[in-house]
Design a protein around this motif. Structure first.
Motif, short mmCIF file in Angstrom:
data_model
loop_
_atom_site.label_atom_id
_atom_site.label_comp_id
_atom_site.label_asym_id
_atom_site.label_seq_id
_atom_site.Cartn_x
_atom_site.Cartn_y
_atom_site.Cartn_z
N GLU A 1 -41.87 -51.69 -8.47
CA GLU A 1 -43.23 -51.78 -9.00
C GLU A 1 -43.77 -50.43 -9.49
N ASP A 2 -43.03 -49.36 -9.28
CA ASP A 2 -43.40 -48.07 -9.86
C ASP A 2 -42.93 -47.94 -11.30
N SER B 1 -51.57 -46.79 -3.84
CA SER B 1 -50.21 -47.31 -3.95
C SER B 1 -49.14 -46.22 -3.88
#
Length: 122
Positions: free
Chosen positions: A89-90, A63
């Protein structure tokens, strides 16, 4: 006493960048693997990247490949994680940890820092 202290977290907009630091003390720095992990609310802690301080071998999770870069400054007993093209999403608490093998598995790491919060807004 082994100590790992993370810094550099903060709030950034999507697409932005941050550089995390992990300052290590209490052990022979160039004999170990230092890993970065992250844990988002309600999710399990996951491996992000790790580096061997002896030969600079690295690992990246799928990812973050192409966006994050891990590096080591053995003279300063420090590991850095440059994070670019950040995504919502980090968002997570990021931890550094000391291990002996290049691995993304939590159980391979014995000593952990307290973490630093990274928040990416959309």
């Amino acid at each position: 006493e082994v100590q790992l202290v993370e810094s550099g977290g903060g709030l950034v907009q999507a697409g932005g960048s941050l550089r995390l630091s992990c300052a290590a003390s209490g052990f022979t720095f160039d004999d170990y693997v230092i890993g970065w992990f992250r844990q988002a609310p309600g999710k399990e802690r996951e491996g992000v990247s790790c580096i061997s301080t002896s030969d600079s071998s690295t690992y990246y999770g799928d990812s973050v490949k192409g966006r994050f870069t891990i590096s080591s400054d053995n003279a300063k007993n420090s590991i850095y994680l440059a994070m670019n093209s950040l995504r919502p999403e980090d968002t997570a608490v990021y931890y550094c940890a000391r291990g002996v093998v290049l691995s993304s598995t939590l159980s391979a790491y014995r000593d952990w820092g307290q973490g630093t919060q990274v928040t990416v807004s959309s």
